[in-house]
Design a protein around this motif. Structure first.
Motif, PDB file in Angstrom:
ATOM      1  N   GLY A   1       0.833  -1.200   0.000  1.00 54.56           N
ATOM      2  CA  GLY A   1       0.000   0.000   0.000  1.00 54.56           C
ATOM      3  C   GLY A   1       0.866   1.246   0.000  1.00 54.56           C
ATOM      4  O   GLY A   1       2.008   1.235   0.463  1.00 54.56           O
TER       5      GLY A   1
ATOM      6  N   HIS B   1      -1.717   6.094   2.154  1.00 53.84           N
ATOM      7  CA  HIS B   1      -2.865   5.253   2.494  1.00 53.84           C
ATOM      8  C   HIS B   1      -2.705   4.670   3.890  1.00 53.84           C
ATOM      9  O   HIS B   1      -3.651   4.628   4.671  1.00 53.84           O
ATOM     10  CB  HIS B   1      -3.031   4.130   1.463  1.00 53.84           C
ATOM     11  CG  HIS B   1      -3.555   4.631   0.143  1.00 53.84           C
ATOM     12  ND1 HIS B   1      -3.922   3.793  -0.873  1.00 53.84           N
ATOM     13  CD2 HIS B   1      -3.779   5.885  -0.318  1.00 53.84           C
ATOM     14  CE1 HIS B   1      -4.337   4.519  -1.919  1.00 53.84           C
ATOM     15  NE2 HIS B   1      -4.242   5.787  -1.591  1.00 53.84           N
TER      16      HIS B   1
ATOM     17  N   ARG C   1      -3.109   3.967  -7.012  1.00 59.85           N
ATOM     18  CA  ARG C   1      -3.135   2.616  -6.474  1.00 59.85           C
ATOM     19  C   ARG C   1      -3.536   1.609  -7.562  1.00 59.85           C
ATOM     20  O   ARG C   1      -2.929   0.536  -7.701  1.00 59.85           O
ATOM     21  CB  ARG C   1      -4.111   2.566  -5.310  1.00 59.85           C
ATOM     22  CG  ARG C   1      -4.457   1.181  -4.852  1.00 59.85           C
ATOM     23  CD  ARG C   1      -5.435   1.264  -3.716  1.00 59.85           C
ATOM     24  NE  ARG C   1      -5.962  -0.054  -3.397  1.00 59.85           N
ATOM     25  CZ  ARG C   1      -6.402  -0.374  -2.193  1.00 59.85           C
ATOM     26  NH1 ARG C   1      -6.380   0.523  -1.232  1.00 59.85           N
ATOM     27  NH2 ARG C   1      -6.867  -1.578  -1.969  1.00 59.85           N
TER      28      ARG C   1
ATOM     29  N   GLU D   1      -1.322  -1.586  -8.938  1.00 59.73           N
ATOM     30  CA  GLU D   1      -1.813  -2.950  -8.850  1.00 59.73           C
ATOM     31  C   GLU D   1      -1.794  -3.658 -10.200  1.00 59.73           C
ATOM     32  O   GLU D   1      -1.448  -4.826 -10.288  1.00 59.73           O
ATOM     33  CB  GLU D   1      -3.196  -2.982  -8.198  1.00 59.73           C
ATOM     34  CG  GLU D   1      -3.035  -2.798  -6.700  1.00 59.73           C
ATOM     35  CD  GLU D   1      -4.334  -2.718  -5.934  1.00 59.73           C
ATOM     36  OE1 GLU D   1      -5.411  -2.805  -6.550  1.00 59.73           O
ATOM     37  OE2 GLU D   1      -4.256  -2.558  -4.694  1.00 59.73           O
TER      38      GLU D   1
END
Ligand code: PHE
Length: 509
Positions: free
Chosen positions: A72, A76, A142, A146
């Protein structure tokens, strides 16, 4: 029409309607892409295909990006840290949220600035309040990280949020690399040739001893070379620039009449320190600065020359000469027997001056070495744990500081360095002592390049030397930096080297 085998294969894989990437053809015909590219260019030359080129950008996670893709983003973690500590209605201490977020020291700054940038809440005089409505799942950065992890299929830059992608690049979380994609299309001529029939011509790409001895070379058809075709860059073997610099230094010093010394990397402290009139309680002799040996930890008593040991001990305790002053501190032979990686190469000078290497030496003498020294320093742009020291000394009657400075001026001039500066210094073994400085051609910083002086009687007398000796230890890496403009020694040698720099850097006179 007869064509070489590879060209026929390319013609057969290509089509007139869809451009086919070279990589795809290579896979189909099971040949290296370079060979397919070459054949495609040859066919283009003959007008049978056209080759279109375009540049494609590839995106990949940097090391840091990879960490965040799994753990992460730091901002975050900070948000979650705040949320789990009820920092919604009332602000809480920032430290509390950071602690909960489990951020490393260097991540705190990153977390704070991005938290603010993304409007994930408010940070004010050491407190934090989080916006519970911030959409963690919906953060475009994010999402990209990913996908780039590669577990959910290919990353398509056209589908990615442009701002978020740019921001990730700015943050150093996503790296890009450019590659050239070539696509092959059949021309009308190519189509016609295919319809009329194309056969494989037996061509020879390389002359072999068999072809020559059998006389067959007279009948075969040789493949043409296309010297303009793109080829992969080949990085041949090459000696390391620092090695080249060391060879240059060797040439220069030999040219100045010096002979080379050699000697042990691991030595008794006796030769590394005690013979240099280094008091046994000198700070550089504590165990933090030196790399001590564990096995064997010390040289045997009978391996140290007893007379020399006595004279060195007496110099330490009482000094030398009628007005001599020693340290009047304890001197312990066992302490002197301890083995370590040499912290300087002055142990070689000691061994030579003491007559233990080449026998008794009569003045005049000049010796040098370019050998590794080892120090438990903190790594930075000018420090490594091991470095090459250019050790040297001159033994003669009546040497002065002018001789010392003149030698350095002459030496550094050979490398185009004409503005060295001298600073008074202290060494237990030299009087007077000078540090040498040079200006870095890129950063304009004054950097230390060496240490020098005239050996004291307290050092020379026990070694049995009656003439004067001037001596120095210069850092090869620092000379390299001044001569080439390299700004970070870690790029040059060690585990973090910059391969491009090493491939292209030249060391010239
Ligand atoms: N040993 C010193 C160093 O490592 C260099 C030096 C050698 C200084 C000889 C004076 C004389 O810094």
């Amino acid at each position: 029409m007869k064509l070489p085998e590879m060209q026929v294969a390319v013609l057969e894989s290509a089509s007139a309607d869809d451009p086919t990437p070279v990589e795809q053809i290579a896979e189909e015909v099971d040949e290296p892409p370079q060979a397919v590219t070459r054949a495609a260019f040859e066919l283009q030359e003959e007008g049978l295909v056209s080759v279109a080129e375009r540049t494609e950008t590839e995106y990949a996670l940097s090391e840091e990006g990879e960490t965040y893709a799994y753990d992460g983003l730091p901002e975050h973690s900070l948000w979650v840290g705040g949320l789990s500590n009820d920092a919604v209605d009332e602000p809480i201490e920032l430290g509390q949220a950071i602690g909960h977020a489990g951020l490393e020291d260097e991540q705190v700054e990153i977390a704070l600035s991005n938290f603010a940038r993304k409007g994930m809440g408010t940070i004010d005089s050491g407190t934090i309040q989080v916006d519970p409505d911030f959409d963690l799942e919906g953060d475009a950065e994010r999402a990209i990280l990913e996908v780039l992890r590669g577990e959910e299929g290919e990353f398509d830059p056209d589908e990615a949020d442009e701002d978020a992608l740019a921001s990730l690049q700015r943050r150093g979380l996503v790296d890009t690399a450019e590659s050239t994609v070539r696509e092959v299309t059949l021309t009308d001529e190519g189509v016609t040739a295919m319809m009329e029939g194309v056969e494989v011509a037996e061509t020879v790409g390389q002359v072999t001893p068999e072809l020559l001895t059998s006389g067959e070379w007279q009948d075969v058809e040789f493949a043409d070379y296309n010297v303009e075709a793109d080829a992969e860059t080949v990085h041949g073997g090459k000696s390391h620039p620092l090695r080249e610099m060391s060879e240059r230094v060797k040439d220069v010093l030999v040219g100045m009449g010096f002979e080379e010394m050699q000697g042990p990397h691991v030595d008794a402290d006796f030769y590394i320190n005690d013979c240099l009139f280094m008091p046994q309680d000198h700070p550089a002799r504590n165990h933090w600065d030196r790399f001590a040996l564990e096995e064997p930890a010390a040289i045997d008593r009978e391996n140290l020359p007893p007379d020399l040991v006595d004279r060195v001990e007496s110099a330490h305790r009482d000094g030398v000469g009628p007005d001599g002053e020693g340290y009047h501190s304890p001197w312990d032979e066992d302490f002197a027997r301890a083995l370590a990686l040499r912290g300087h190469t002055t142990n070689l000078s000691v061994r030579h001056l003491a007559g233990l290497a080449e026998g008794e030496l009569e003045p005049p003498q000049r010796y040098f070495s370019i050998e590794k020294a080892y120090r438990n320093d903190t790594l930075d742009s000018t420090h490594l744990l091991e470095f090459f020291q250019i050790e040297g000394w001159v033994m003669a009657e009546d040497l002065s500081v002018r001789d010392l400075m003149g030698t350095f001026t002459e030496f550094y001039e050979q490398f185009g360095i004409t503005d060295i500066e001298f600073k008074p210094h202290y060494n237990p073994y030299t009087e007077p002592s000078f540090e040498l400085f040079g200006r870095h051609p890129e950063t304009d910083e004054l950097i230390e390049i060496g240490n020098s002086g005239i050996f004291r009687p307290e050092m020379l007398e026990p070694l049995g030397v009656e003439a004067d000796v001037m001596a120095w230890g210069l850092a090869l890496e620092r000379l390299f930096m001044l001569a080439t403009g390299a700004e970070d020694i870690r790029d040059v040698h060690g585990t973090l080297v910059d391969l491009d720099f090493l491939r292209t850097e030249e060391v010239v006179y």
